[in-house]
Design an enzyme around this catalytic site. Structure first.
Site, short mmCIF file in Angstrom:
data_model
loop_
_atom_site.label_atom_id
_atom_site.label_comp_id
_atom_site.label_asym_id
_atom_site.label_seq_id
_atom_site.Cartn_x
_atom_site.Cartn_y
_atom_site.Cartn_z
N PRO A 1 0.81 -1.21 0.00
CA PRO A 1 0.00 0.00 0.00
C PRO A 1 0.85 1.27 0.00
CG PRO A 1 -0.70 -1.53 1.72
CD PRO A 1 0.62 -1.98 1.23
N GLU A 2 0.69 2.06 -1.04
CA GLU A 2 1.27 3.40 -1.12
C GLU A 2 0.10 4.38 -1.11
OE1 GLU A 2 4.23 3.62 -4.27
OE2 GLU A 2 4.63 1.49 -4.13
#
Length: 281
Positions: free
Chosen positions: A2-3
């Site tokens: 997750p960015e």
DNA sequence: GCCCTTTCCTGGAAGC
DNA sequence: TGCTTCCAGGAAAGGG
């Protein structure tokens, strides 16, 4: 992984699922080391009875404001996931924390590699203020970005991954942005001129917005890949130009994409579009 | 303060 | 097929 686009997708999903206004009846902590602060028993005691008044994202943090005045920070790191479960449903593999909500649902936290952390803080400002600017914030101008780069000797890629410099980028979107801007990841940050900085910021925004519109990037299947709250895969993986595309043709010039290590991180570039030093040949 | 290296963790891929 | 080894990644700690 997750960015910014993936974390934002999770926040939007939670908001759409009506997390705001929910009262937490109790917290169940199955794996103590996922709770960064305070002690897990105190964590559970402090959160019980609180209402979640607002949810937002800052960098890669999920920020939940509570009626007690405390702030719950959730960082998914590599493999953290949130999902709703029915009340009393047995723990699934790698589920570590559960918030029992007053409408009967349980918000469960699953994290295969256990890198993610939950922090319950009376003041989250010291943590959040350490983060650099939000790349999609209109107040973050190319001039400010250029000034950040101008005084750094570091290579541009690890600088983009440094959350104190700019918040929300990870390996995928850093590689995509550098390719889009035609910049070599090992270029010293200070070697970029004002026009390079302007182009790079434009590319960062472009790849992040594309990731957001695709509801995130899910590169594989299974427990180590991104799934949103609804258990949905992202769609951005089909739009990646270089990341994990080693040997495949560059969409711009057809040169095979190369993989290298930059500051210990696997990095994907087009050797023709992204030259180490600027030359005009 | 800046920069670099190491550490955490485990599923899955790669190698034999 | 089955075993072992190594890699992936974000952030923080520690050292230069």
């Amino acid at each position: 992984m997750p960015e910014l686009p993936e974390v934002e997708t999770v926040v939007r999903d939670l908001r759409a699922a009506g997390i705001e206004g929910q009262r937490v009846l109790r917290a169940r902590v199955r794996t103590a080391d996922v709770i960064g602060a305070p002690h897990p028993r105190r964590f559970a005691a402090c959160i019980a009875g609180c209402t979640i008044t607002a949810i937002r994202r800052r960098g890669k943090y999920i920020v939940l404001a509570l009626s007690s005045g405390d702030t719950l920070l959730v960082h998914l790191r590599m493999t953290g996931r949130l999902r709703f479960r029915s009340p009393g449903e047995p723990w699934a593999a790698h589920e570590h924390v559960s918030l029992v909500l007053h409408d009967g649902r349980e918000l469960r936290y699953q994290d295969t590699r256990r890198f993610g952390r939950w922090h319950l803080l009376d003041d989250a400002a010291p943590v959040l203020e350490r983060l650099g600017p939000e790349p999609l914030d209109a107040h973050f101008t190319a001039a400010r970005f250029g000034a950040l780069l101008a005084c750094r000797t570091r290579q541009i890629k690890p600088l983009l991954l440094d959350q104190r410099v700019i918040a929300g980028l990870g390996n995928i979107y850093a590689d995509e942005a550098l390719w889009d801007a035609g910049l070599h990841p090992e270029r010293p940050a200070a070697s970029l001129g004002a026009r390079d900085a302007q182009r790079l910021l434009r590319s960062i925004r472009k790849v992040l917005r594309r990731g957001l519109s695709g509801l995130g990037t899910t590169l594989g299947r299974g427990q180590t890949h991104f799934y949103s709250v609804a258990g949905r895969r992202g769609r951005n993986q089909g739009r990646l130009r270089v990341f994990r595309r080693t040997g495949r043709p560059c969409p711009r010039c057809g040169t095979p994409i190369a993989r290298l290590k930059v500051a210990q991180r696997s990095t994907h570039i087009c050797p023709r579009c992204q030259r180490p030093v600027q030359d005009r040949h």
